[in-house]
Design a protein around this motif. Sequence first.
Motif, PDB file in Angstrom:
ATOM      1  N   THR A  91       0.764  -1.114   0.005  1.00 28.95           N
ATOM      2  CA  THR A  91       0.059  -0.039  -0.168  1.00 28.95           C
ATOM      3  C   THR A  91       0.920   1.184   0.161  1.00 28.95           C
ATOM      4  O   THR A  91       1.811   1.280   0.915  1.00 28.95           O
ATOM      5  N   HIS A  92       0.779   2.048  -0.975  1.00 33.69           N
ATOM      6  CA  HIS A  92       1.447   3.478  -1.236  1.00 33.69           C
ATOM      7  C   HIS A  92       1.061   4.368  -0.041  1.00 33.69           C
ATOM      8  O   HIS A  92      -0.328   4.082   0.593  1.00 33.69           O
ATOM      9  N   PRO A  93       1.504   5.444   0.085  1.00 30.80           N
ATOM     10  CA  PRO A  93       2.828   5.872  -0.023  1.00 30.80           C
ATOM     11  C   PRO A  93       4.001   5.036   0.693  1.00 30.80           C
ATOM     12  O   PRO A  93       3.699   4.661   1.893  1.00 30.80           O
ATOM     13  N   PHE A  94       5.115   4.920  -0.038  1.00 27.25           N
ATOM     14  CA  PHE A  94       6.285   4.099   0.584  1.00 27.25           C
ATOM     15  C   PHE A  94       7.174   5.376   1.178  1.00 27.25           C
ATOM     16  O   PHE A  94       7.253   6.491   0.855  1.00 27.25           O
ATOM     17  N   VAL A  95       7.646   5.027   2.246  1.00 24.21           N
ATOM     18  CA  VAL A  95       8.707   5.908   2.942  1.00 24.21           C
ATOM     19  C   VAL A  95       9.911   5.178   3.119  1.00 24.21           C
ATOM     20  O   VAL A  95      10.095   4.178   3.420  1.00 24.21           O
ATOM     21  N   ARG A  96      11.023   5.915   3.125  1.00 27.78           N
ATOM     22  CA  ARG A  96      12.431   5.688   3.299  1.00 27.78           C
ATOM     23  C   ARG A  96      13.180   7.052   4.047  1.00 27.78           C
ATOM     24  O   ARG A  96      12.941   7.981   3.362  1.00 27.78           O
ATOM     25  N   GLU A  97      14.018   6.736   4.964  1.00 32.71           N
ATOM     26  CA  GLU A  97      14.666   8.108   5.642  1.00 32.71           C
ATOM     27  C   GLU A  97      16.256   7.982   4.732  1.00 32.71           C
ATOM     28  O   GLU A  97      16.958   6.891   4.548  1.00 32.71           O
ATOM     29  N   ARG A  98      16.470   9.260   4.334  1.00 31.72           N
ATOM     30  CA  ARG A  98      17.752   9.288   3.970  1.00 31.72           C
ATOM     31  C   ARG A  98      18.155  10.810   4.205  1.00 31.72           C
ATOM     32  O   ARG A  98      17.390  11.817   4.021  1.00 31.72           O
ATOM     33  N   TRP A  99      19.522  10.781   4.499  1.00 30.33           N
ATOM     34  CA  TRP A  99      19.989  12.224   4.987  1.00 30.33           C
ATOM     35  C   TRP A  99      19.196  12.927   5.985  1.00 30.33           C
ATOM     36  O   TRP A  99      19.070  14.192   5.969  1.00 30.33           O
ATOM     37  N   GLY A 100      18.611  12.211   7.126  1.00 31.40           N
ATOM     38  CA  GLY A 100      17.955  12.744   8.045  1.00 31.40           C
ATOM     39  C   GLY A 100      16.639  13.423   7.631  1.00 31.40           C
ATOM     40  O   GLY A 100      16.023  14.137   8.359  1.00 31.40           O
ATOM     41  N   ARG A 101      16.195  12.799   6.817  1.00 30.98           N
ATOM     42  CA  ARG A 101      14.669  13.035   6.399  1.00 30.98           C
ATOM     43  C   ARG A 101      13.766  12.085   5.807  1.00 30.98           C
ATOM     44  O   ARG A 101      14.537  11.200   5.123  1.00 30.98           O
ATOM     45  N   TYR A 102      12.603  12.184   6.097  1.00 34.79           N
ATOM     46  CA  TYR A 102      11.682  10.989   5.452  1.00 34.79           C
ATOM     47  C   TYR A 102      11.297  11.153   3.914  1.00 34.79           C
ATOM     48  O   TYR A 102      10.838  12.404   3.686  1.00 34.79           O
ATOM     49  N   TRP A 103      11.420  10.499   3.040  1.00 34.21           N
ATOM     50  CA  TRP A 103      11.460  10.622   1.792  1.00 34.21           C
ATOM     51  C   TRP A 103      10.293   9.576   1.406  1.00 34.21           C
ATOM     52  O   TRP A 103       9.947   8.615   1.875  1.00 34.21           O
ATOM     53  N   VAL A 104       9.090  10.396   0.887  1.00 36.85           N
ATOM     54  CA  VAL A 104       7.701   9.673   0.578  1.00 36.85           C
ATOM     55  C   VAL A 104       7.399   9.677  -0.835  1.00 36.85           C
ATOM     56  O   VAL A 104       7.707  10.718  -1.562  1.00 36.85           O
ATOM     57  N   PHE A 105       6.939   8.470  -1.260  1.00 36.02           N
ATOM     58  CA  PHE A 105       6.583   8.488  -2.852  1.00 36.02           C
ATOM     59  C   PHE A 105       5.501   7.661  -2.962  1.00 36.02           C
ATOM     60  O   PHE A 105       5.053   6.653  -2.304  1.00 36.02           O
TER      61      PHE A 105
END
Lengths: 259, 259
Positions: A91-105
């Motif tokens: 189930t979208h959206p997907f989340v990953r942490e990168r460089w101390g921020r949550y990226w949501v797609f």
Amino acid sequence: MCELLGMSANTPTDLCFSFTGLTQRGGNTGPHKDGWGVAFYEGKGVRLFHDPQPSCSSPIAELVQSYPIKSKTAICHIRQANVGEICLANTHPFVRERWGRYWVFAHNGQIANFSRQPGPCEPVGDTDSENIFCDLMNRIHHTLPRDAMPEQLAAVLVELAEEYAAQGVFNCLLSNGQWLFTYCSTKLASITRRAPFGPAQLKDADVTVDFEAETTPNDVVSIIATEPLTSDEAWDVYQPGEWKLWECGEVIASGKRQR
Amino acid sequence: MCELLGMSANTPTDLCFSFTGLTQRGGNTGPHKDGWGVAFYEGKGVRLFHDPQPSCSSPIAELVQSYPIKSKTAICHIRQANVGEICLANTHPFVRERWGRYWVFAHNGQIANFSRQPGPCEPVGDTDSENIFCDLMNRIHHTLPRDAMPEQLAAVLVELAEEYAAQGVFNCLLSNGQWLFTYCSTKLASITRRAPFGPAQLKDADVTVDFEAETTPNDVVSIIATEPLTSDEAWDVYQPGEWKLWECGEVIASGKRQR
């Protein structure tokens, strides 16, 4: 296929009106009944709601419709499954942490037999969408500096988006909480609301809102969606290959594939 | 300080009863009013609810109390802030993806001036807890193979937990959806409910449940919490330095610091 909904605003704004329209398409006015999810940024934090149930009858969606969660950047998705079973992990959206921020797609489209470049970011579910997101995260990690400015960021994201779009259908919303990147492979539309605000009527539900009563004269709120959500406003329709980078409700960079 | 609540069960089980008790301590029967969060695994997916509002008066907590979300592994946290402001980014539990699974972490305690080893996993907020979690994720990534068996996994987690506990207070719950690792630095208790099931009365609210009516004879459901949540059951109190690795409601490995 699926439907996307994004928001970029210069002041924390709730998504209740647009979300109410979109969720009707999740099993009621539309066939996207295979789950839904939404991410609301609040500062650097992100509030997530995911449900593999149809949005039109989900108690959690009902809460999100009625409880005004205020955010400057939000990403929402309702799913009509093609690749991957109907389950929470898909189930979208997907989340990953990168460089101390949550990226949501979130993704609308399909890329058959997508092959991901190896890297630390791996999919949890089995959708092509999450696989593409992980590829994107791994590649920006190698390509971009952590403090990339919007121009540099947009150049890399557009290059990746065009590569994905060349392999299938790739409409997407991506954010790290500071900006909202939108790419149209086949279908996306936007509207920017600012003073003087007027009323608007949802296409998918008998709901009207008077934005003037809910805003201040300085508010700028942009909504990006697969298809226009209101019947009485003029939406800008993206062209295939067109992208826009939003921040605080405004387009800060944009372009279109020259082919 | 904060309060932790974890669940490990052999069948998808809702957390409504225990969650109702815990949330009262978030501003009503207890001082933990600086936000709350919960993660429910469903297969490899995870449902997250985070709110920087007090749990005793949060509409989202009310939904989680009344809407039975069924899970075999859940981690919940209510916060009384010490390090880091009250905001969404500082609200436990924290999540990172590693080896194609979501890892969820919640912490009770404090480690002053904690110094994280560098690695790809970085904190988004500014709590010591998230900083420790990122350190743990980066170090297991270097130390463990992706398909580590529970014994090998437990050995590494215990070593890290003891190192953290030596620097301050470190009670924690950690899961990747397959198992639930629990470490007691100062305070943690557990109860395993199995047939014959009986009734139970919450300490913090005038709520009684008859587990027999809600279960089948094969169900095994264990609850792990900072302090016992019921007044009429015998909870096992962890000793300082004691750890247990849970799976499907049972302890599959355990131990205690020898000092």
